[in-house]
Enzyme design. Structure first.
Site, PDB file in Angstrom:
ATOM      1  N   TYR A 142       0.536  -1.351  -0.215  1.00 49.84           N
ATOM      2  CA  TYR A 142      -0.094  -0.095  -0.216  1.00 49.84           C
ATOM      3  C   TYR A 142       0.858   1.240   0.010  1.00 49.84           C
ATOM      4  O   TYR A 142       1.411   1.414   0.723  1.00 49.84           O
ATOM      5  CB  TYR A 142      -0.335  -0.055   1.167  1.00 49.84           C
ATOM      6  CG  TYR A 142      -1.619   0.995   1.054  1.00 49.84           C
ATOM      7  CD1 TYR A 142      -3.065   1.317   0.651  1.00 49.84           C
ATOM      8  CD2 TYR A 142      -1.592   2.275   2.332  1.00 49.84           C
ATOM      9  CE1 TYR A 142      -3.721   2.879   0.854  1.00 49.84           C
ATOM     10  CE2 TYR A 142      -2.095   3.626   2.202  1.00 49.84           C
ATOM     11  CZ  TYR A 142      -3.056   3.302   1.733  1.00 49.84           C
ATOM     12  OH  TYR A 142      -4.159   4.285   1.718  1.00 49.84           O
ATOM     13  N   ASP A 237       9.173   3.200  -0.649  1.00 49.97           N
ATOM     14  CA  ASP A 237       8.278   3.773   0.512  1.00 49.97           C
ATOM     15  C   ASP A 237       8.784   3.369   1.856  1.00 49.97           C
ATOM     16  O   ASP A 237       7.929   2.023   2.008  1.00 49.97           O
ATOM     17  CB  ASP A 237       6.806   3.139  -0.422  1.00 49.97           C
ATOM     18  CG  ASP A 237       5.872   3.991   1.173  1.00 49.97           C
ATOM     19  OD1 ASP A 237       6.226   4.163   1.452  1.00 49.97           O
ATOM     20  OD2 ASP A 237       4.652   3.566   0.767  1.00 49.97           O
ATOM     21  N   LYS A 265       4.545   9.026   9.037  1.00 49.52           N
ATOM     22  CA  LYS A 265       3.953   8.843   9.771  1.00 49.52           C
ATOM     23  C   LYS A 265       5.334   8.877  11.664  1.00 49.52           C
ATOM     24  O   LYS A 265       5.306  10.100  12.188  1.00 49.52           O
ATOM     25  CB  LYS A 265       4.417   6.496   9.992  1.00 49.52           C
ATOM     26  CG  LYS A 265       2.610   6.458   8.591  1.00 49.52           C
ATOM     27  CD  LYS A 265       2.802   4.999   9.268  1.00 49.52           C
ATOM     28  CE  LYS A 265       1.654   5.127   8.357  1.00 49.52           C
ATOM     29  NZ  LYS A 265       1.146   4.071   7.008  1.00 49.52           N
TER      30      LYS A 265
HETATM   31  C1  PLP Z   1       0.699   4.480   5.724  1.00 50.97           C
HETATM   32  C2  PLP Z   1       1.401   4.083   3.869  1.00 50.97           C
HETATM   33  C3  PLP Z   1       1.873   5.417   3.554  1.00 50.97           C
HETATM   34  C4  PLP Z   1      -0.131   6.268   3.450  1.00 50.97           C
HETATM   35  O1  PLP Z   1       1.020   7.122   4.299  1.00 50.97           O
HETATM   36  P1  PLP Z   1      -0.901   8.217   4.770  1.00 50.97           P
HETATM   37  O2  PLP Z   1      -0.093   9.278   5.715  1.00 50.97           O
HETATM   38  O3  PLP Z   1      -2.304   8.071   5.368  1.00 50.97           O
HETATM   39  O4  PLP Z   1      -1.355   9.327   3.513  1.00 50.97           O
HETATM   40  C5  PLP Z   1       2.071   4.945   2.385  1.00 50.97           C
HETATM   41  N1  PLP Z   1       3.077   4.108   2.355  1.00 50.97           N
HETATM   42  C6  PLP Z   1       3.106   3.281   3.504  1.00 50.97           C
HETATM   43  C7  PLP Z   1       4.026   1.894   3.555  1.00 50.97           C
HETATM   44  C8  PLP Z   1       1.896   3.490   4.381  1.00 50.97           C
HETATM   45  O5  PLP Z   1       2.124   2.878   5.525  1.00 50.97           O
END
Ligand code: PLP
Length: 425
Positions: A142, A237, A265
């Site tokens: 994701y 990511d 995060k």
């Molecule tokens: C949480 C997450 C996102 C999205 O971040 P948001 O701040 O919710 O838009 C993208 N990539 C990864 C791997 C994530 O865990």
């Protein structure tokens, strides 16, 4: 639960599903959300006054625990000086420097407000600098909810049974190619066919959004080799894994040097802040220096930057991160032992300070094996734990997080409650 139930009913009148992000509705575990009144350290309190030991940590950011006094003080001090200017502030450079020190591959950094923006912008940059359209992503990974990346996505998109989403034009995902996690052959096959069109491979270097799935030996170096051979960019990511799997993310451990990295995060310490960055020659293609446009009214917001600087500053103190990882390992091992002792088939996957409990006998190494877990057992597990005061993600396909505020006593206490839950399952 009366106050939470009433709050949920009122919320559902005004807010779709009563929530502002789908997994929070707890539909996958047949529960209703606890409405939260406050958090402190390792604990959450709901509006009914129930106390929970929290392993969600706002989905990852709160690695120093809830309302850490130094973070709250930094936020208050920043707020007193003004909430937003839409002009540069020295704090942004301080945070960019902290990121560069921890992630040497990120020679330049741009701050944004969410992980979704970070990945979306990194993809645009990769397309801009290569002049190619296609991207490769992995099943079950994701990367936020930007159109091009909502294909076979993990997290809420998994549990909601919506592999992609309505409202995404076919044209937006036509250039998104999907490979299998931990399967280099599936990547080679895509490159053999369309390698000259592929701008980038984007990957969670430890997957967290189908539950925690670590990379097999050779998987990440293999991606580096393939992308290099075809002149494509490798995008890590690390929105979830950055400052979490290790202080310097997965890239500090795996010896792979990505072209671009996305953070989120933890870097915002619980405030809306994220970042993307990487090789100078690519980042210099961003506006105002180059032709790739990217912008944000609240990007680099001073209050969010203060929360991020304070959080990462605390985490950088000697022994802090190692301590969190040690406690995570103790908990993960303990759950494995209890599963065996109680005859409940489960697997615990762990990377640094994140882990998942999969209710399956088989190794979980990709999206398909993750899907083989028994989600009804997970739902039971969730409900027993919540009733006994332990708060975990309301879905099998999420990571769980330990913070610096979790003590050995909290871990021991959690294991006791898990044992009681497994005994009743
Ligand atoms: C949480 C997450 C996102 C999205 O971040 P948001 O701040 O919710 O838009 C993208 N990539 C990864 C791997 C994530 O865990």
């Amino acid at each position: 639960m009366r106050a939470s139930e009433e709050a949920f009913r009122q919320a559902a009148e005004a807010i779709p599903g009563g929530v502002n992000s789908p997994v929070r509705a707890a539909l996958a575990v047949g529960a209703e959300p606890a409405f939260i009144a406050r958090g402190e350290g390792a604990f959450l309190w709901d509006v009914d006054g129930n106390r929970y030991l929290d392993y969600v940590g706002s989905w990852g950011p709160l690695i120093m625990g809830h309302a850490h006094p130094a973070v709250v003080e930094a936020v208050c001090a920043a707020a007193r000086d003004g909430l937003s200017f839409g002009a540069p502030t020295p704090g942004e450079t301080r945070l960019a420097r902290v990121v560069r020190d921890a992630f040497p591959s990120m020679e330049m950094v741009r701050l944004v407000s969410s992980g979704t923006e970070a990945t979306m912008s990194a993809i645009r940059l990769a397309r801009g600098v290569t002049g190619r359209d296609c991207i490769v992503k992995f099943e079950g990974c994701y990367h936020g909810h930007a159109d091009a990346l909502l294909v076979k996505a993990g997290s809420g998109a998994l549990t909601m049974g919506v592999p992609s989403s309505a409202g995404v034009p076919a044209g937006c995902t036509a250039s998104t190619l999907v490979a299998r996690y931990n399967d280099l052959d599936s990547v080679r096959a895509l490159f053999a066919e369309r390698g000259e069109e592929i701008a980038a491979v984007i990957v969670e270097p430890v997957a967290g959004n189908m539950g925690v799935v670590p990379p097999r030996d050779g998987f990440l170096p293999g991606l580096r080799e393939i992308t290099e051979a075809y002149g494509s960019l490798l995008v890590f990511d690390e929105v979830m894994t950055g400052f979490r799997v290790s202080f310097g993310g997965v890239q500090a451990l795996c010896g792979v040097d990505p072209d671009l990295t996305c953070l989120g995060k933890i870097i915002g310490g619980g405030m809306p802040l994220a970042a993307f960055g990487g090789k100078r020659r690519y980042l210099e293609q961003l506006a105002p220096l180059g032709p790739v446009y990217q912008a944000g009214t609240l990007a680099g917001n001073p209050v969010a930057v203060a929360a991020g600087l304070a959080t990462v500053g605390l985490l950088r103190e000697p022994g802090v991160h190692e301590g969190i990882v040690a406690k995570t390992e103790e908990l993960a091992r303990g759950i494995e032992r209890l599963g065996i002792a109680r005859g409940v088939p489960l697997r615990v996957n762990r990377a640094g300070a994140m882990f998942s409990v999969f209710f399956t006998e088989d190794e979980v190494c990709d999206y398909r094996s993750a899907l083989s877990s028994n989600t009804e057992l997970y739902a039971c597990f969730y409900r027993f734990l919540r009733a006994s005061g332990v708060y975990i993600a309301p879905s099998q396909f999420e990571a769980l997080f330990v913070s610096a505020a979790h003590t050995d006593a909290h871990i021991a206490d959690t294991l006791e409650r898990i044992e009681a839950a497994l005994a009743r399952m």
